[in-house]
Design a protein around this motif. Structure first.
Motif, PDB file in Angstrom:
ATOM      1  N   THR A   1      47.323 -62.552 -53.409  1.00 52.67           N
ATOM      2  CA  THR A   1      47.561 -63.993 -53.360  1.00 52.67           C
ATOM      3  C   THR A   1      47.999 -64.519 -54.720  1.00 52.67           C
ATOM      4  O   THR A   1      48.965 -65.279 -54.838  1.00 52.67           O
ATOM      5  N   LEU A   2      47.287 -64.099 -55.774  1.00 52.47           N
ATOM      6  CA  LEU A   2      47.624 -64.565 -57.117  1.00 52.47           C
ATOM      7  C   LEU A   2      48.998 -64.052 -57.544  1.00 52.47           C
ATOM      8  O   LEU A   2      49.801 -64.808 -58.121  1.00 52.47           O
ATOM      9  N   LEU A   3      49.299 -62.784 -57.279  1.00 51.93           N
ATOM     10  CA  LEU A   3      50.604 -62.238 -57.653  1.00 51.93           C
ATOM     11  C   LEU A   3      51.733 -63.002 -56.962  1.00 51.93           C
ATOM     12  O   LEU A   3      52.783 -63.258 -57.556  1.00 51.93           O
ATOM     13  N   THR A   4      51.516 -63.379 -55.716  1.00 55.07           N
ATOM     14  CA  THR A   4      52.517 -64.163 -54.991  1.00 55.07           C
ATOM     15  C   THR A   4      52.706 -65.524 -55.647  1.00 55.07           C
ATOM     16  O   THR A   4      53.836 -65.995 -55.824  1.00 55.07           O
ATOM     17  N   GLU A   5      51.588 -66.145 -56.038  1.00 58.39           N
ATOM     18  CA  GLU A   5      51.665 -67.437 -56.717  1.00 58.39           C
ATOM     19  C   GLU A   5      52.407 -67.328 -58.042  1.00 58.39           C
ATOM     20  O   GLU A   5      53.081 -68.276 -58.474  1.00 58.39           O
ATOM     21  N   LEU A   6      52.303 -66.181 -58.693  1.00 55.40           N
ATOM     22  CA  LEU A   6      52.959 -65.979 -59.987  1.00 55.40           C
ATOM     23  C   LEU A   6      54.437 -65.613 -59.846  1.00 55.40           C
ATOM     24  O   LEU A   6      55.142 -65.462 -60.845  1.00 55.40           O
ATOM     25  N   GLY A   7      54.890 -65.450 -58.603  1.00 53.40           N
ATOM     26  CA  GLY A   7      56.290 -65.109 -58.377  1.00 53.40           C
ATOM     27  C   GLY A   7      56.556 -63.638 -58.189  1.00 53.40           C
ATOM     28  O   GLY A   7      57.708 -63.189 -58.239  1.00 53.40           O
ATOM     29  N   TYR A   8      55.481 -62.865 -57.955  1.00 55.26           N
ATOM     30  CA  TYR A   8      55.619 -61.422 -57.756  1.00 55.26           C
ATOM     31  C   TYR A   8      54.969 -61.027 -56.425  1.00 55.26           C
ATOM     32  O   TYR A   8      53.941 -60.342 -56.399  1.00 55.26           O
ATOM     33  N   PRO A   9      55.530 -61.441 -55.309  1.00 53.15           N
ATOM     34  CA  PRO A   9      54.914 -61.121 -54.020  1.00 53.15           C
ATOM     35  C   PRO A   9      54.950 -59.622 -53.742  1.00 53.15           C
ATOM     36  O   PRO A   9      55.974 -58.969 -53.975  1.00 53.15           O
ATOM     37  N   PRO A  10      53.848 -59.042 -53.281  1.00 53.84           N
ATOM     38  CA  PRO A  10      53.867 -57.624 -52.890  1.00 53.84           C
ATOM     39  C   PRO A  10      54.828 -57.412 -51.729  1.00 53.84           C
ATOM     40  O   PRO A  10      54.766 -58.124 -50.725  1.00 53.84           O
ATOM     41  N   ARG A  11      55.729 -56.432 -51.871  1.00 53.23           N
ATOM     42  CA  ARG A  11      56.714 -56.151 -50.822  1.00 53.23           C
ATOM     43  C   ARG A  11      56.466 -54.809 -50.139  1.00 53.23           C
ATOM     44  O   ARG A  11      56.720 -54.654 -48.954  1.00 53.23           O
ATOM     45  N   ARG A  12      55.995 -53.846 -50.891  1.00 51.97           N
ATOM     46  CA  ARG A  12      55.695 -52.550 -50.302  1.00 51.97           C
ATOM     47  C   ARG A  12      54.695 -51.829 -51.202  1.00 51.97           C
ATOM     48  O   ARG A  12      54.482 -52.221 -52.352  1.00 51.97           O
ATOM     49  N   PHE A  13      54.078 -50.788 -50.664  1.00 47.73           N
ATOM     50  CA  PHE A  13      53.177 -49.991 -51.493  1.00 47.73           C
ATOM     51  C   PHE A  13      53.305 -48.526 -51.114  1.00 47.73           C
ATOM     52  O   PHE A  13      53.715 -48.176 -50.003  1.00 47.73           O
ATOM     53  N   VAL A  14      52.972 -47.669 -52.058  1.00 51.21           N
ATOM     54  CA  VAL A  14      52.977 -46.218 -51.847  1.00 51.21           C
ATOM     55  C   VAL A  14      51.595 -45.690 -52.196  1.00 51.21           C
ATOM     56  O   VAL A  14      51.072 -45.976 -53.277  1.00 51.21           O
ATOM     57  N   ASP A  15      50.991 -44.954 -51.261  1.00 51.60           N
ATOM     58  CA  ASP A  15      49.665 -44.372 -51.476  1.00 51.60           C
ATOM     59  C   ASP A  15      49.769 -42.869 -51.680  1.00 51.60           C
ATOM     60  O   ASP A  15      50.541 -42.192 -50.986  1.00 51.60           O
ATOM     61  N   ARG A  16      48.972 -42.366 -52.602  1.00 51.43           N
ATOM     62  CA  ARG A  16      48.759 -40.933 -52.744  1.00 51.43           C
ATOM     63  C   ARG A  16      47.262 -40.689 -52.557  1.00 51.43           C
ATOM     64  O   ARG A  16      46.445 -41.297 -53.260  1.00 51.43           O
ATOM     65  N   ILE A  17      46.921 -39.821 -51.631  1.00 47.46           N
ATOM     66  CA  ILE A  17      45.523 -39.635 -51.245  1.00 47.46           C
ATOM     67  C   ILE A  17      45.092 -38.209 -51.562  1.00 47.46           C
ATOM     68  O   ILE A  17      45.809 -37.242 -51.274  1.00 47.46           O
ATOM     69  N   SER A  18      43.924 -38.088 -52.161  1.00 49.96           N
ATOM     70  CA  SER A  18      43.378 -36.775 -52.475  1.00 49.96           C
ATOM     71  C   SER A  18      41.871 -36.788 -52.271  1.00 49.96           C
ATOM     72  O   SER A  18      41.252 -37.847 -52.174  1.00 49.96           O
ATOM     73  N   VAL A  19      41.313 -35.603 -52.194  1.00 44.48           N
ATOM     74  CA  VAL A  19      39.867 -35.436 -52.043  1.00 44.48           C
ATOM     75  C   VAL A  19      39.387 -34.515 -53.158  1.00 44.48           C
ATOM     76  O   VAL A  19      40.006 -33.486 -53.432  1.00 44.48           O
ATOM     77  N   ARG A  20      38.302 -34.907 -53.804  1.00 47.03           N
ATOM     78  CA  ARG A  20      37.771 -34.106 -54.918  1.00 47.03           C
ATOM     79  C   ARG A  20      36.301 -34.428 -55.129  1.00 47.03           C
ATOM     80  O   ARG A  20      35.795 -35.432 -54.619  1.00 47.03           O
ATOM     81  N   PRO A  21      35.589 -33.595 -55.921  1.00 42.53           N
ATOM     82  CA  PRO A  21      34.212 -33.945 -56.295  1.00 42.53           C
ATOM     83  C   PRO A  21      34.201 -35.212 -57.134  1.00 42.53           C
ATOM     84  O   PRO A  21      35.170 -35.512 -57.843  1.00 42.53           O
ATOM     85  N   PRO A  22      33.138 -35.990 -57.083  1.00 44.45           N
ATOM     86  CA  PRO A  22      33.090 -37.259 -57.810  1.00 44.45           C
ATOM     87  C   PRO A  22      32.818 -37.075 -59.299  1.00 44.45           C
ATOM     88  O   PRO A  22      32.208 -36.088 -59.729  1.00 44.45           O
ATOM     89  N   THR A  23      33.263 -38.048 -60.087  1.00 47.35           N
ATOM     90  CA  THR A  23      32.891 -38.110 -61.491  1.00 47.35           C
ATOM     91  C   THR A  23      31.492 -38.714 -61.598  1.00 47.35           C
ATOM     92  O   THR A  23      30.946 -39.241 -60.623  1.00 47.35           O
ATOM     93  N   THR A  24      30.914 -38.654 -62.787  1.00 50.36           N
ATOM     94  CA  THR A  24      29.593 -39.242 -62.992  1.00 50.36           C
ATOM     95  C   THR A  24      29.620 -40.743 -62.711  1.00 50.36           C
ATOM     96  O   THR A  24      28.709 -41.287 -62.078  1.00 50.36           O
ATOM     97  N   GLU A  25      30.676 -41.433 -63.163  1.00 53.64           N
ATOM     98  CA  GLU A  25      30.804 -42.869 -62.903  1.00 53.64           C
ATOM     99  C   GLU A  25      30.780 -43.154 -61.410  1.00 53.64           C
ATOM    100  O   GLU A  25      30.121 -44.094 -60.945  1.00 53.64           O
ATOM    101  N   GLU A  26      31.483 -42.339 -60.630  1.00 54.21           N
ATOM    102  CA  GLU A  26      31.561 -42.552 -59.188  1.00 54.21           C
ATOM    103  C   GLU A  26      30.234 -42.254 -58.504  1.00 54.21           C
ATOM    104  O   GLU A  26      29.838 -42.978 -57.572  1.00 54.21           O
ATOM    105  N   VAL A  27      29.544 -41.209 -58.939  1.00 58.03           N
ATOM    106  CA  VAL A  27      28.228 -40.898 -58.369  1.00 58.03           C
ATOM    107  C   VAL A  27      27.274 -42.068 -58.562  1.00 58.03           C
ATOM    108  O   VAL A  27      26.555 -42.473 -57.642  1.00 58.03           O
ATOM    109  N   LEU A  28      27.276 -42.638 -59.768  1.00 58.66           N
ATOM    110  CA  LEU A  28      26.345 -43.724 -60.075  1.00 58.66           C
ATOM    111  C   LEU A  28      26.754 -45.022 -59.390  1.00 58.66           C
ATOM    112  O   LEU A  28      25.915 -45.709 -58.796  1.00 58.66           O
TER     113      LEU A  28
END
Length: 257
Positions: A180-207
């Motif tokens: 919403t904010l990006l659209t208000e600033l004049g940068y509306p989201p038009r498309r996105f690209v996802d890259r998906i992976s699976v891995r063991p978690p980092t310490t930050e993610e575990v906590l």
């Protein structure tokens, strides 16, 4: 034909098979798992091995024990996330899509701001944002919750020349979210690209996600583009791999994508 042997302890193998049955729906939400005696007979193991396997599933939040009754599949063992639902700007005055999407599943969604900072982004983030080596980015690190339980750890990066001086640098929630904010600033989201992976978690993610042992995370790296294919946001979103799945849809043939 080659043969492989599963070298994991027996209780981990049993937990993996039961987890697959739960996540595939063969063991439906709310149903009682087979008794200890039944599982002992099925897997040809002793009772302590079965109990250790069930404890793994309880720790992961996939199963719950009811004293005197048995072990049951959690009422909502895993969640399906539709990434495209979070991309459009919210209507005027409405909250970020995470909240209404949670409400549609009879849950309460919330967002907690962990950090906002201007910094030199990691190399892969800088490349995705097409930033020169000397350019900085604004990081917004958040924790998304469902029914007060940690659901997703998000690191979102924005080009500093776009973000500085805007609410993207405020350490508070943005009404309607960044689309919403990006659209208000004049940068509306038009498309996105996802890259998906699976891995063991980092310490930050575990906590942050309060993960049990032996659980991998589902990592989505998303690049959002505006007009003229300008990258305006890169988000790295991490979820518990055993509790969440992603749902994508795409037209095939005339008229799409």
């Amino acid at each position: 034909m080659a043969h492989w042997t599963d070298t994991r302890p027996a209780h981990q193998q049993i937990a993996a098979l039961l987890r697959d049955r739960i996540m595939s729906g063969r063991l439906a939400p709310g149903v009682q798992l087979p008794s200890t005696q039944q599982l002992m007979a099925e897997f040809d193991v002793v009772g302590t091995t079965v109990q250790k396997a069930l404890q793994v599933l309880k720790a992961e939040g996939l199963a719950v024990g009811r004293p005197g009754k048995g072990v049951f599949v959690r009422a909502q063992p895993h969640h399906s996330i539709v990434p495209a639902a979070y991309m459009p700007p919210s209507r005027t005055g409405e909250p970020y899509a995470w909240m209404p999407e949670a409400a549609a599943r009879s849950m309460t969604g919330a967002s907690r701001i962990l950090e906002v900072a201007e910094l030199q982004p990691p190399r892969d983030i800088a490349q995705a944002l097409e930033l020169p080596a000397d350019k900085r980015a604004v990081l917004r690190r958040r924790l998304l919750l469902l029914d007060e339980e940690p659901a997703e750890l998000v690191h979102s990066y924005y080009p500093a020349d776009l973000a500085v001086g805007t609410r993207l640098t405020d350490r508070r929630r943005i009404r309607g979210g960044s689309p919403t904010l990006l659209t208000e600033l004049g940068y509306p989201p038009r498309r996105f690209v996802d890259r998906i992976s699976v891995r063991p978690p980092t310490t930050e993610e575990v906590l942050a996600l309060e993960l049990p042992a032996e659980v991998c995370v589902l990592r989505t790296a998303r690049v959002v583009y505006s007009d003229a294919d300008r990258p305006i946001e890169v988000s790295v979103m991490v979820k518990a791999g055993h509790l969440y799945e992603l749902e994508y849809g795409m037209r095939v043939g005339p008229g799409g994508p």
